[in-house]
Design a protein around this motif. Structure first.
Motif, PDB file in Angstrom:
ATOM      1  N   VAL A 167      -4.078  21.600  71.850  1.00 51.32           N
ATOM      2  CA  VAL A 167      -4.003  20.303  71.714  1.00 51.32           C
ATOM      3  C   VAL A 167      -3.267  19.498  72.617  1.00 51.32           C
ATOM      4  O   VAL A 167      -4.140  18.431  73.323  1.00 51.32           O
ATOM      5  N   GLU A 168      -2.204  20.024  73.066  1.00 45.02           N
ATOM      6  CA  GLU A 168      -1.681  19.086  74.136  1.00 45.02           C
ATOM      7  C   GLU A 168      -2.327  19.228  75.105  1.00 45.02           C
ATOM      8  O   GLU A 168      -2.152  17.929  75.790  1.00 45.02           O
ATOM      9  N   LEU A 192      -5.550  19.138  75.704  1.00 45.51           N
ATOM     10  CA  LEU A 192      -6.535  18.506  75.006  1.00 45.51           C
ATOM     11  C   LEU A 192      -6.609  17.375  75.876  1.00 45.51           C
ATOM     12  O   LEU A 192      -7.373  16.315  75.955  1.00 45.51           O
ATOM     13  N   TRP A 193      -5.484  17.032  74.521  1.00 42.81           N
ATOM     14  CA  TRP A 193      -4.854  14.542  74.775  1.00 42.81           C
ATOM     15  C   TRP A 193      -4.480  14.699  76.442  1.00 42.81           C
ATOM     16  O   TRP A 193      -5.407  14.010  76.854  1.00 42.81           O
ATOM     17  N   VAL A 194      -3.915  15.944  77.186  1.00 39.05           N
ATOM     18  CA  VAL A 194      -3.733  15.390  78.324  1.00 39.05           C
ATOM     19  C   VAL A 194      -4.840  15.148  79.005  1.00 39.05           C
ATOM     20  O   VAL A 194      -5.056  14.025  80.175  1.00 39.05           O
ATOM     21  N   THR A 215      -7.909  14.917  78.058  1.00 40.31           N
ATOM     22  CA  THR A 215      -8.881  14.242  77.931  1.00 40.31           C
ATOM     23  C   THR A 215      -8.439  12.455  78.562  1.00 40.31           C
ATOM     24  O   THR A 215      -9.383  11.316  79.230  1.00 40.31           O
ATOM     25  N   ALA A 216      -6.880  12.260  78.591  1.00 40.92           N
ATOM     26  CA  ALA A 216      -6.455  11.051  78.621  1.00 40.92           C
ATOM     27  C   ALA A 216      -6.888  11.367  80.357  1.00 40.92           C
ATOM     28  O   ALA A 216      -7.577   9.318  80.923  1.00 40.92           O
ATOM     29  N   ARG A 220       6.318  12.967  74.465  1.00 41.85           N
ATOM     30  CA  ARG A 220       5.466  13.532  72.925  1.00 41.85           C
ATOM     31  C   ARG A 220       4.335  13.201  73.546  1.00 41.85           C
ATOM     32  O   ARG A 220       3.276  13.498  73.144  1.00 41.85           O
ATOM     33  N   ARG A 221       4.440  11.305  74.328  1.00 43.05           N
ATOM     34  CA  ARG A 221       3.171  11.195  74.555  1.00 43.05           C
ATOM     35  C   ARG A 221       2.548  10.881  76.158  1.00 43.05           C
ATOM     36  O   ARG A 221       2.572  10.119  77.189  1.00 43.05           O
ATOM     37  N   TRP A 265       0.029  12.351  76.893  1.00 42.11           N
ATOM     38  CA  TRP A 265      -1.086  11.919  77.731  1.00 42.11           C
ATOM     39  C   TRP A 265      -1.619  10.657  77.853  1.00 42.11           C
ATOM     40  O   TRP A 265      -2.526  10.398  78.605  1.00 42.11           O
TER      41      TRP A 265
END
Lengths: 402, 374
Positions: free
Chosen positions: B222-223, B225-227, B229-230, B276-277, B279
């Protein structure tokens, strides 16, 4: 020969090398990759194969002038084209073949016999064997004095392993009383047809009655090959050395001598005797093989240069290097599949002993017994006596990957 | 001069070039976009000498001075043997003279520029260089016609050839840019290092000033994918804006900012500020990387008629290239996440090395110096 050994030879000291490299880097920083603008007018960009005052250049200049001053006269044109062609063979430089082509192309049909003979030579050089045979046939029909055309026809039939037809041409030469040509013709036909002892006798006899250094070089080279096939290395070496001692540039001789040395494991001598001949593809191949066998780091550089040249030839639609490229793929690149494809294709066009050998070697490496069948058939029908080829032929029939 | 260039130069000096005897070729590269022609024509000095005589002093050597003195004559001779026609005869001129080397020696390089009467329709090319002197001479042509590349061998019996225009296979064009996209992420080390710097901590959690492995593969996935994708969304935005010509930034600034982004991403692994963020970091810096991709695309050239399709292809290619890297990286990193080898060697060591390299890049690019990179 191109002056390709321009930079370094043994006599340069390390300091000179250092100075030279500094100068090189200052003068031509990006000389190697991309288009550039030279910095000084005195920078030497290119060294020509000869200077205007060299004897070869002078002779060519005179022939060119003669051809130009009588532009519709085929006699000086044929002489000029023949001189270009001879130079191409001596130096292994195909540009001269192109010059000869252009000289011949200035004349339309029907072409006079002398010029047509040169066109035949050029066509066989391009592996247009049918066209060449037709030209040579027309030449002897028009002018029986141009008997050499029979010899060239015989040579083409021999390349195609059509020994009966070659024999016919030898008979013509004998009838015309051209003993020298007939002896060479018959000797070679006998050798390719498998009768090495008889071939050597005839070639030797022809040699004894021949005085022309060009003919002697050819006969000695062939005698060397026949002796090597017969398993007589000492005799072969004597013939090759006699030929080399004539001191004439001849790429075919050097290639045959290089192969003899490679087969005898004398790789150092290949490097010594073929030194400076990298510009000729066939000799670069022998040099690269010797370097590779010696495990030298230079081998990969030479192999890359060869790969570039084959690629350049392909880019211009030239497929006359298949035998050599097959050997390159097999021995230097270990790319067995490509080597076999090339060797098979080449054998459809050319069927001399060296073509047979590379096909056998590639087929054995690939474990493909069927691919080598045409060579085994030839060995059987001709009775060719070379022990190396016979052994390879038997091995290839097993079809076991080595 | 770059260090790699020095090494190559030294190597070549110690082993003189293996020059070939080969039949004569000229290399003709033409790019015809609508009416405009640009191009380059490499002709062997030996061939020019045979046709026109360059070695004035007869010493067997051709110098730049000897060549330069004959430029006008060479241009007239060469251009007189090349004709282009698109809705009428095109004008052709030599814009610059350079030299280059090919396998058989030195070549004169003629930079060509010209204009055709019509911007559409077939292109007719007639080539006769050296055919009167050398029957084996060939012209090796690489022609870009309105963005589609074609090749041909020009020979005495094929001296005039016609090239159809406008038959761009859209699928082929799309595929070509897709492959370019994949290729450019793989050879773009700064993009890869940036992405890896963000991905390295994805299999770890930072708690109480310590790193430990994540509990499940899902968390790491998930982590990642967030990174990814962003990063993708961000650089797609700027890549498209730049490629369409809506925004333009100086390339030195972009390149330096990309290097800075790698520095910051790597530093964040060593002393976490953003945890945490990530992305969001990927998104912000992704905007900058998009400009970097755009400059690559500008070098490739975007065909006007298939602009959007090519842009999409290139972007998708970049994504596929990225996902391939992730697909190799993530399972391995996940398996190793609890080992000291990963935590110390890969995570800390890798981030340190990345930081160092990226710092050098940054200094080089920001101050226009050449330190290590070639």
């Amino acid at each position: 020969m191109l002056p390709i050994t321009l930079g370094i030879d043994d006599r340069l000291t390390a300091f000179q090398i250092f100075l030279a490299s500094l100068a090189f880097l200052v003068v031509a920083p990006d000389a190697l990759a991309a288009p550039r603008k030279p910095l000084t007018d005195s920078e030497v960009l290119e060294r020509l194969p000869q200077r205007a005052a060299d004897p070869v250049a002078r002779e060519l200049g005179e022939l060119r002038a003669a051809a130009a001053s009588a532009s519709t006269n085929p006699v000086p044109a044929a002489r000029l084209a023949q001189a270009y062609f001879d130079l191409a063979l001596a130096r292994g430089d195909p540009r001269y073949v192109g010059y000869a082509e252009a000289v011949v192309a200035r004349f339309g049909e029907p072409m006079p016999a002398g010029l047509r003979q040169v066109r035949g030579l050029l066509r066989q050089y391009r592996h247009d064997f049918d066209g060449a045979l037709a030209d040579f046939a027309a030449v002897v029909a028009a002018d029986p004095e141009l008997a050499e055309a029979h010899a060239w026809r015989a040579a083409i039939f021999l390349v195609r392993a059509d020994y009966g037809a070659a024999e016919q041409e030898c008979v013509h030469l004998e009838r015309l009383g051209r003993k020298g040509l007939a002896g060479g013709c018959r000797g070679l036909a006998l050798a390719y047809g498998g009768q090495l002892d008889a071939a050597a006798r005839i070639l030797q006899k022809t040699l004894e009655s021949s005085t022309d250094p060009g003919n002697r070089l050819w006969l000695l080279t062939r005698l060397g090959e026949v002796a090597a096939w017969s398993g007589k290395p000492a005799l072969a070496e004597r013939h090759f050395r006699d030929a080399l001692r004539l001191g004439r540039d001849d790429v075919y001789l050097l290639a045959a001598w290089g192969d003899f040395l490679l087969d005898s494991g004398r790789n150092d001598e290949v490097l010594k005797d073929l030194a400076g001949w990298e510009a000729a593809d066939s000799l670069l191949l022998r040099l690269a093989e010797a370097e590779a066998k010696l495990g030298r780091s230079n081998a990969s550089r030479l192999a890359q240069a060869l790969a570039d040249r084959f690629a350049a030839a392909r880019a211009r639609g030239d497929d006359t290097h298949m035998a050599e490229e097959a050997r390159f793929r097999l021995r230097l690149r270990k790319d067995v599949g490509a080597a076999l494809r090339l060797a098979v294709d080449n054998y459809r066009v050319q069927r001399e002993p060296r073509d047979a050998r590379v096909l056998l070697e590639a087929a054995i490496a690939a474990g493909d017994a069927a691919a080598a069948r045409p060579v085994r058939d030839w060995l059987e029908s001709s009775g060719f006596e070379d022990a190396v080829l016979r052994r390879l032929g038997q091995e290839s029939a097993l079809g076991i990957r080595r | 001069m770059k260090w790699r260039g020095w090494l190559i130069a030294l190597f070549l000096l110690l082993s003189p070039p293996v020059l070939a005897h080969k039949a004569s070729d000229s290399y003709l590269m033409l790019d015809v976009q609508g009416r405009e022609i640009t191009g380059q024509w490499d002709i062997a000095l030996r061939d020019i000498d045979f046709a026109l005589g360059l070695d004035v002093d007869g010493n067997g050597e051709i110098t730049w001075g000897e060549l330069r003195a004959r430029h006008a004559g060479i241009d007239a001779w060469a251009l007189g043997r090349l004709a282009l026609d698109r809705g009428g005869a095109c004008e052709l001129q030599v814009a610059d003279h350079l030299v280059d080397s090919h396998t058989d020696g030195a070549y004169a390089v003629l930079k060509l520029a010209g204009r055709c009467p019509s911007s559409a329709g077939e292109l007719k090319l007639n080539y006769r260089l050296l055919f009167d002197l050398d029957g084996l001479h060939r012209g090796l042509l690489r022609l870009g016609l309105d963005g589609v590349t074609q090749t041909a061998v020009l020979a005495p019996d094929r001296s005039e050839q016609r090239f159809a225009a406008g038959e761009v296979s859209r699928l082929a064009q799309f595929g070509q840019y897709l492959v370019e996209g994949i290729w450019h992420i793989w050879i773009g080390f700064d993009h890869i290092l940036f992405l890896l710097s963000l991905l390295l901590p994805a299999v770890l959690v930072h708690e109480a000033r310590r790193w430990r492995g994540v509990a499940s593969f899902r968390v790491a996935l998930v982590e990642v994918l967030w990174v990814v994708t962003a990063f993708t969304v961000a650089h797609s935005i700027t890549l498209s804006l730049a490629a369409l010509g809506l925004i333009e930034l100086p390339s030195r600034l972009v390149e330096a900012a990309i290097a800075a982004s790698v520095v910051l991403a790597a530093a964040n692994n060593l002393k976490p500020l953003v945890e945490r963020r990530r992305w969001l970091v990927a998104f912000c810096f992704g905007l900058i990387h998009g400009f970097g991709f755009a400059s690559v695309l500008a070098e490739l050239g975007l065909p006007q008629e298939t602009l959007v399709l090519s842009l999409l292809g290139f972007n998708l290619g970049v994504e596929i290239g990225q996902l391939a890297i992730v697909a190799v990286f993530l399972p391995v990193a996940y398996l190793l996440r609890n080992t000291p080898f990963y935590r110390r060697g890969v995570f800390v060591g890798g981030s340190l090395a990345t930081l160092a390299i990226a710092l050098v890049w940054f200094v080089e690019r920001a101050f226009d110096l050449k330190l290590i990179s070639g």
